[in-house]
Design a protein around this motif. Structure first.
Motif, mmCIF file in Angstrom:
data_model
loop_
_atom_site.group_PDB
_atom_site.id
_atom_site.type_symbol
_atom_site.label_atom_id
_atom_site.label_comp_id
_atom_site.label_asym_id
_atom_site.label_seq_id
_atom_site.Cartn_x
_atom_site.Cartn_y
_atom_site.Cartn_z
ATOM 1 N N VAL A 127 0.832 -1.193 0.000
ATOM 2 C CA VAL A 127 0.000 0.000 0.000
ATOM 3 C C VAL A 127 0.873 1.252 0.000
ATOM 4 O O VAL A 127 2.010 1.237 0.483
ATOM 5 C CB VAL A 127 -0.937 0.049 1.231
ATOM 6 C CG1 VAL A 127 -1.929 -1.081 1.204
ATOM 7 C CG2 VAL A 127 -0.154 0.028 2.526
ATOM 8 N N ALA A 128 0.315 2.294 -0.583
ATOM 9 C CA ALA A 128 0.899 3.625 -0.448
ATOM 10 C C ALA A 128 -0.234 4.488 0.079
ATOM 11 O O ALA A 128 -1.276 4.591 -0.558
ATOM 12 C CB ALA A 128 1.398 4.138 -1.784
ATOM 13 N N GLN A 129 -0.040 5.039 1.265
ATOM 14 C CA GLN A 129 -1.113 5.789 1.908
ATOM 15 C C GLN A 129 -0.666 7.239 2.078
ATOM 16 O O GLN A 129 0.348 7.524 2.709
ATOM 17 C CB GLN A 129 -1.462 5.147 3.261
ATOM 18 C CG GLN A 129 -2.615 5.799 3.986
ATOM 19 C CD GLN A 129 -2.150 6.561 5.209
ATOM 20 O OE1 GLN A 129 -1.296 6.095 5.948
ATOM 21 N NE2 GLN A 129 -2.685 7.753 5.402
ATOM 22 N N SER A 130 -1.428 8.138 1.485
ATOM 23 C CA SER A 130 -1.070 9.553 1.548
ATOM 24 C C SER A 130 -2.219 10.331 2.170
ATOM 25 O O SER A 130 -3.306 9.791 2.346
ATOM 26 C CB SER A 130 -0.793 10.079 0.149
ATOM 27 O OG SER A 130 -1.923 9.871 -0.671
ATOM 28 N N GLN A 131 -1.987 11.577 2.492
ATOM 29 C CA GLN A 131 -3.054 12.384 3.047
ATOM 30 C C GLN A 131 -2.831 13.845 2.736
ATOM 31 O O GLN A 131 -1.729 14.258 2.405
ATOM 32 C CB GLN A 131 -3.158 12.205 4.563
ATOM 33 C CG GLN A 131 -1.901 12.560 5.332
ATOM 34 C CD GLN A 131 -1.087 11.324 5.661
ATOM 35 O OE1 GLN A 131 -1.606 10.388 6.225
ATOM 36 N NE2 GLN A 131 0.170 11.313 5.279
#
Lengths: 185, 377
Positions: A39-43
């Motif tokens: 996963v690549a989780q950004s915000q």
């Protein structure tokens, strides 16, 4: 939608700052990684502690992705009207969309299927509107078919503070129930 | 040993620092770099290290240099406005040849700008932020895994060459959480500065041999030294003797060129047969990789040259990669900084154009693909 990476899936949690959506995304990311997926989780959030647009995105793949940010959403969870314009251009006909029935007054037009669920209202009925993020996660688990709901629930319980474990468990189950009811309609 | 985990870019930076042997951190928190301070505060005490939150960024940089002069691997981290404040003491580190690592997680500027949004507008400041001709190394990772690896390399280069090393990346990667395999380095992959040895009475703190790097006097080992920001002779004392100043400056500025092979690092993707060469770093480099795949599906041949070591700039690698290309495209999250260096190095050998985004949004693959299509029309 354009699929540029093998078996890629793109998800967004969007709402207003303080709703806990970054935590929802982190819990989902942790559960997926626990199953061997990448996963690549950004915000993105604004420099205020409450209010303003807040969103957290996940790009899920079978290996490390090149571009880690979303370009076309498979799933969108929208918990506040403020987040609707921020999803423009990323939603398509096929985007599975879950919205908060009370807080999203003008739903996006693109998606074919929109599940309008009383997420915040349900959380409030449980005793704390701040567990709306986990209620939404329960609904997502039921509707998206991304991961076994029990796997996600177990990971969630490990990641939330111990003193809030019970109410979060209730919130997750309530979210799942909302989604099940909606599916029957 | 495989250690697959979800970790944030800034946390990977702290993990890399600890793995590299960093045992001192002084900082002043600032978005989007604060998690590095948070992580170092939690991790350093567990390995016998020291964390200090200083009164401001000037103090943080001063404390970092001071700790390193004490013989400890030291770092600090900041973002835009804080990076500006660190420049004076960063110059002092360059002048006194004090190894240290400075992380700058880039946000939108100028001034307080866009605290939570990504930018790459400190590319030139990272090279020229402090006054005077000075040596500096700047590393530009583009994934969470690479932040870990390049932070380790930053310490190794700082220690080996007695130079400040900046780790420069944008907010997007700093706050990005990725599933990565962070393989801890082997002990032989960790570099520590050469400490002074031999007879103490013959020791000259700024005398260097063929490698141009003076041996470092570890406090307590009995070697006399003097540390000053004034231009100094081999004894470390101030001098204005033109011959001595000339020799000192030539060594100070020449040591990086002497060790260029150790410093240089680039990544090339599909460059050989490319019609268009993309030169970029950080998050835009990841967009470029996706764009290259899309473009090739459509029969348009694009390739990427990515400086991993940004400064000193990889001049030879760029010249070789750009040879025979129809056009060069430089996407960057600023009004045009990297492009200046690309144009300088290529000197008209290929037409160079920019793709500049400075509205706080990252550059998307589609924007790069579109720009390449315009160039091959």
């Amino acid at each position: 939608m354009s699929k540029t990476e093998p078996l890629e899936m793109q998800i967004r949690f969007a709402g207003s700052g303080g709703q806990g959506l970054i935590l929802s995304a982190r819990i989902l990311a942790a559960a997926l990684a626990g199953e061997g997926r990448f996963v690549a989780q950004s915000q993105a959030y604004e420099p205020t502690s409450r209010g303003g647009l807040s969103r957290s995105d996940l790009v899920i793949s079978e290996r490390e992705v090149d571009y880690p940010l979303v370009t076309a959403l498979d799933v969108a969870v929208i918990l506040d009207q403020v987040a609707v314009p921020a999803c423009a251009g990323l939603l398509g006909r096929q985007t599975l969309t879950i919205i908060d029935a009370g807080k999203v007054t003008a739903p996006p037009e693109e998606p074919q299927t929109i599940h309008a669920l009383p997420i915040t209202e349900t959380a409030r009925a449980l005793g704390n509107p701040r567990v709306a993020n986990i209620t939404a996660l329960g609904a997502l688990a039921e509707l998206a078919g991304l991961i076994a709901p029990q796997t996600l629930r177990a990971r969630m319980l490990k990641l939330v503070p111990a003193r809030f474990r019970d109410i979060n468990a209730e919130a997750f189950d309530a979210g799942q129930a909302l989604a099940k009811a909606a599916e029957k309609v | 040993m495989s250690t697959l985990q979800n970790i944030q870019g800034n946390a990977a930076c702290a993990a890399g620092a600890i793995a590299a042997g960093c045992r001192f951190y002084a900082g002043y928190p600032i978005t989007p770099s604060s998690e590095i301070a948070e992580q170092m505060a939690a991790r350093l005490p567990k390995v016998g290290g020291t964390f200090i939150q200083m009164e401001d960024e000037l103090g943080s940089m001063a404390a970092t240099v001071g700790a390193s002069l004490g013989g400890v691997k030291a770092m600090t981290a900041t973002s835009g406005p804080g990076f500006s404040l660190k420049q004076e003491n960063l110059g002092y580190a360059a002048m006194t040849e004090t190894p240290c690592v400075i992380v700058n997680v880039m946000r939108g500027g100028p001034s307080t700008g866009l605290p939570t949004r990504p930018a790459q507008a400190d590319i030139m400041q990272a090279r020229w932020g402090t006054h005077g001709d000075h040596p500096i190394i700047v590393l530009a990772p583009h994934t969470v895994r690479e932040i870990f690896e390049e932070t380790i390399r930053a310490f190794n280069l700082a220690e080996a060459l007695r130079v400040p090393v900046v780790v420069l990346y944008d907010e997007t990667i700093g706050h990005l959480v990725e599933t990565v395999d962070l393989t801890p380095p082997q002990p032989e992959d960790i570099v520590t500065r050469t400490f002074a040895s031999g007879p103490a009475e013959d020791y000259l703190p700024y005398a260097a041999g063929e490698d141009m790097i003076p041996a470092f006097p570890r406090p307590g080992d009995g070697y006399r030294t003097h540390t000053t920001g004034l231009t100094h002779d081999e004894r470390g004392f101030p001098t204005q003797d033109p011959q001595k100043v000339d020799a000192f400056m030539k060594r100070l500025l020449g040591k990086l060129e002497r060790h260029a092979k150790m410093i240089e690092k680039t990544e090339s993707v599909e460059v050989d047969d490319a019609q268009v060469l993309i030169v970029t770093m950080g998050t835009p480099a990841r967009a470029a990789k996706t764009a290259i795949r899309q473009l090739r599906d459509e029969g348009i041949r694009a390739g990427l040259l990515r400086p991993v070591t940004l400064w000193p700039f990889p001049e030879a690698a760029l010249r070789a990669a750009a040879k025979g290309k129809r056009a060069v495209l430089v996407p960057e999250m600023n009004a045009g900084q990297l492009i200046l260096e690309v144009q300088r190095v290529l000197g008209g050998a290929a037409p160079v154009s920019g793709l500049n985004v400075f509205n706080g949004e990252p550059i998307a693959p589609q924007q790069i693909a579109q720009a390449v299509k315009e160039l091959v029309k």
